[in-house]
Design a protein around this motif. Sequence first.
Motif, mmCIF file in Angstrom:
data_model
loop_
_atom_site.group_PDB
_atom_site.id
_atom_site.type_symbol
_atom_site.label_atom_id
_atom_site.label_comp_id
_atom_site.label_asym_id
_atom_site.label_seq_id
_atom_site.Cartn_x
_atom_site.Cartn_y
_atom_site.Cartn_z
ATOM 1 N N VAL A 192 173.163 -20.660 -24.980
ATOM 2 C CA VAL A 192 173.603 -19.789 -26.072
ATOM 3 C C VAL A 192 175.000 -19.265 -25.737
ATOM 4 C CG1 VAL A 192 173.165 -17.637 -27.326
ATOM 5 C CG2 VAL A 192 171.248 -19.108 -26.641
ATOM 6 N N PRO A 193 175.973 -19.416 -26.629
ATOM 7 C CA PRO A 193 177.329 -18.930 -26.348
ATOM 8 C C PRO A 193 177.324 -17.436 -26.053
ATOM 9 C CG PRO A 193 177.340 -20.367 -28.260
ATOM 10 C CD PRO A 193 175.899 -20.108 -27.940
ATOM 11 N N PRO A 194 178.016 -16.989 -25.015
ATOM 12 C CA PRO A 194 178.013 -15.565 -24.651
ATOM 13 C C PRO A 194 178.851 -14.737 -25.618
ATOM 14 C CG PRO A 194 179.521 -16.774 -23.249
ATOM 15 C CD PRO A 194 178.811 -17.803 -24.080
ATOM 16 N N PRO A 195 178.578 -13.420 -25.672
ATOM 17 C CA PRO A 195 179.363 -12.545 -26.551
ATOM 18 C C PRO A 195 180.793 -12.399 -26.052
ATOM 19 C CG PRO A 195 177.910 -11.240 -25.160
ATOM 20 C CD PRO A 195 177.542 -12.678 -24.931
ATOM 21 N N LYS A 196 181.712 -12.238 -27.006
ATOM 22 C CA LYS A 196 183.127 -12.039 -26.679
ATOM 23 C C LYS A 196 183.597 -10.626 -26.998
ATOM 24 C CE LYS A 196 184.000 -16.281 -25.340
ATOM 25 N NZ LYS A 196 184.347 -16.578 -23.937
ATOM 26 N N LYS A 214 182.196 -20.382 -28.804
ATOM 27 C CA LYS A 214 182.131 -21.528 -29.715
ATOM 28 C C LYS A 214 182.387 -21.146 -31.169
ATOM 29 C CE LYS A 214 179.114 -24.387 -26.865
ATOM 30 N NZ LYS A 214 177.869 -25.210 -26.825
ATOM 31 N N GLY A 215 183.147 -20.065 -31.372
ATOM 32 C CA GLY A 215 183.568 -19.686 -32.713
ATOM 33 C C GLY A 215 182.526 -18.971 -33.549
ATOM 34 N N ILE A 216 181.425 -18.545 -32.951
ATOM 35 C CA ILE A 216 180.407 -17.806 -33.707
ATOM 36 C C ILE A 216 180.918 -16.405 -34.009
ATOM 37 C CG2 ILE A 216 178.069 -16.854 -33.626
ATOM 38 C CD1 ILE A 216 177.284 -19.161 -31.822
ATOM 39 N N HIS A 217 180.766 -15.976 -35.254
ATOM 40 C CA HIS A 217 181.194 -14.632 -35.643
ATOM 41 C C HIS A 217 180.291 -14.146 -36.772
ATOM 42 C CE1 HIS A 217 183.043 -16.027 -39.466
ATOM 43 N NE2 HIS A 217 183.251 -17.131 -38.765
ATOM 44 N N PHE A 218 179.997 -12.864 -36.764
ATOM 45 C CA PHE A 218 179.178 -12.262 -37.820
ATOM 46 C C PHE A 218 179.405 -10.766 -37.812
ATOM 47 C CE2 PHE A 218 176.772 -13.011 -33.971
ATOM 48 C CZ PHE A 218 176.196 -11.777 -33.684
ATOM 49 N N ASP A 219 178.883 -10.091 -38.815
ATOM 50 C CA ASP A 219 179.101 -8.658 -38.971
ATOM 51 C C ASP A 219 177.791 -7.888 -38.932
ATOM 52 O OD1 ASP A 219 181.850 -8.985 -39.268
ATOM 53 O OD2 ASP A 219 181.690 -9.235 -41.447
ATOM 54 N N GLY A 220 177.925 -6.608 -38.669
ATOM 55 C CA GLY A 220 176.803 -5.686 -38.761
ATOM 56 C C GLY A 220 177.170 -4.563 -39.710
ATOM 57 N N ASP A 221 176.457 -4.434 -40.820
ATOM 58 C CA ASP A 221 176.702 -3.347 -41.765
ATOM 59 C C ASP A 221 176.031 -2.078 -41.241
ATOM 60 O OD1 ASP A 221 178.103 -4.957 -43.615
ATOM 61 O OD2 ASP A 221 176.205 -5.741 -44.380
ATOM 62 N N ILE A 222 176.843 -1.088 -40.906
ATOM 63 C CA ILE A 222 176.336 0.127 -40.257
ATOM 64 C C ILE A 222 175.536 0.953 -41.255
ATOM 65 C CG2 ILE A 222 176.997 2.269 -39.107
ATOM 66 C CD1 ILE A 222 179.408 0.764 -37.969
ATOM 67 N N THR A 223 174.296 1.228 -40.890
ATOM 68 C CA THR A 223 173.387 1.995 -41.747
ATOM 69 C C THR A 223 173.194 3.425 -41.265
ATOM 70 O OG1 THR A 223 171.502 1.124 -40.491
ATOM 71 C CG2 THR A 223 172.149 -0.066 -42.494
ATOM 72 N N GLU A 224 173.474 3.679 -39.996
ATOM 73 C CA GLU A 224 173.392 5.038 -39.440
ATOM 74 C C GLU A 224 174.596 5.264 -38.559
ATOM 75 O OE1 GLU A 224 169.465 6.571 -38.122
ATOM 76 O OE2 GLU A 224 168.784 4.506 -38.407
ATOM 77 N N PRO A 243 179.454 -22.152 -36.520
ATOM 78 C CA PRO A 243 180.030 -23.487 -36.749
ATOM 79 C C PRO A 243 179.071 -24.591 -36.336
ATOM 80 C CG PRO A 243 181.615 -22.029 -35.659
ATOM 81 C CD PRO A 243 180.293 -21.325 -35.645
ATOM 82 N N ALA A 244 179.223 -25.730 -36.950
ATOM 83 C CA ALA A 244 178.378 -26.884 -36.637
ATOM 84 C C ALA A 244 178.477 -27.220 -35.157
ATOM 85 C CB ALA A 244 178.803 -28.090 -37.480
ATOM 86 N N GLY A 245 177.324 -27.377 -34.523
ATOM 87 C CA GLY A 245 177.288 -27.729 -33.111
ATOM 88 C C GLY A 245 177.330 -26.554 -32.163
ATOM 89 N N ALA A 246 177.563 -25.346 -32.671
ATOM 90 C CA ALA A 246 177.627 -24.190 -31.789
ATOM 91 C C ALA A 246 176.250 -23.816 -31.254
ATOM 92 C CB ALA A 246 178.251 -22.998 -32.526
#
Length: 331
Positions: A192-196, A214-224, A243-246
């Motif tokens: 699993v690709p490590p966090p950056k 490996k170019g993985i990126h996503f968001d967290g919508d803050i609720t609190e 991304p494909a293959g990540a």
Amino acid sequence: MSADHLPFRYRWPVLAGALAGIALRLVFSGVAGGHWSAMAGAFVFLAPIAVGMVTVYVAEREHRRSWLYYLGAPFLATALFVVGTLLINIEGLICAIVIAPLFGVLGSIGGLLMGIACRVSGWPRPTLYAAGVLPLLMGALVPGTALQDEHSQVERSLWIAAPPAVVWQQLTQLPDIRADEVARGWAYRIGVPPPKSGVTGAAGQRVQHFRMGKGIHFDGDITEWLPARRIAWTYRFAADSVPAGALDDHVRIGGLYFDLLDTAFELQPEHGGTRLAMRTRYRVSTQFNFYAEGVAKLLLGNVSEVLLELYARRSEVQTVSCFSSMVPRAT
């Protein structure tokens, strides 16, 4: 140990079992959610049993084997089967490592069943035919989308020698994470690709931005958002987040079989420092949740511990640095 116990002298039965498994894996190479997906219960449960049965059947054609052989040889055959899928590039490393223990156990069960058939029933060949046909029959009949959704969570906490305000700063601004800082994470060791980084957006956005290898990126919508007390977010994945293959498609975050739902941190002053508690909720959707959910809980629990240690180290370093800068130097 004699050749009757393990197939070091007569390797053909083990190779035959492994090849049977690879052949079934080639059949079950369909898209995620399809009848012929490698995540189908028909493949996961029945393919390794078939591998064990083929192994023992071929061995018994030469001469009678021991009960230990019925357990040990199929276990080796399933291991060779998993390695073979990696070598011909039809399986990813993460999935192979995760599923190998279950396959080994089921392969041994299949070998034991064939051993009983050979010794007691006198019908080993029909039993073998049934073992080979059953995965195909069940694959055709059971939809790949017949999944069981299971929602669960992992909770961990750690005392940190830093005030809540300093810990809060790390929770909201964690850039430039080095690979050695998360090296203890089992998930990262198996592929699993490590966090950056994990950084809160500009003021007023209330969005946590995450980047992984490996170019993985996503968001967290803050609720609190209670500064120095509590922060929580729900995960949001875009079409291009992974991304494909990540990642192997079978363990894709936000995919059909696995998803991260939300994470919450709570900070409590304790003994001159901060007790940081972390809770992550997730979803597992497979036809073998009894195993998949346990693996997910084990890996996510370890990842939670690794991240808490990362927050602790950076918070404590910042606290020491701030304290040192406040101490007047001798003239």
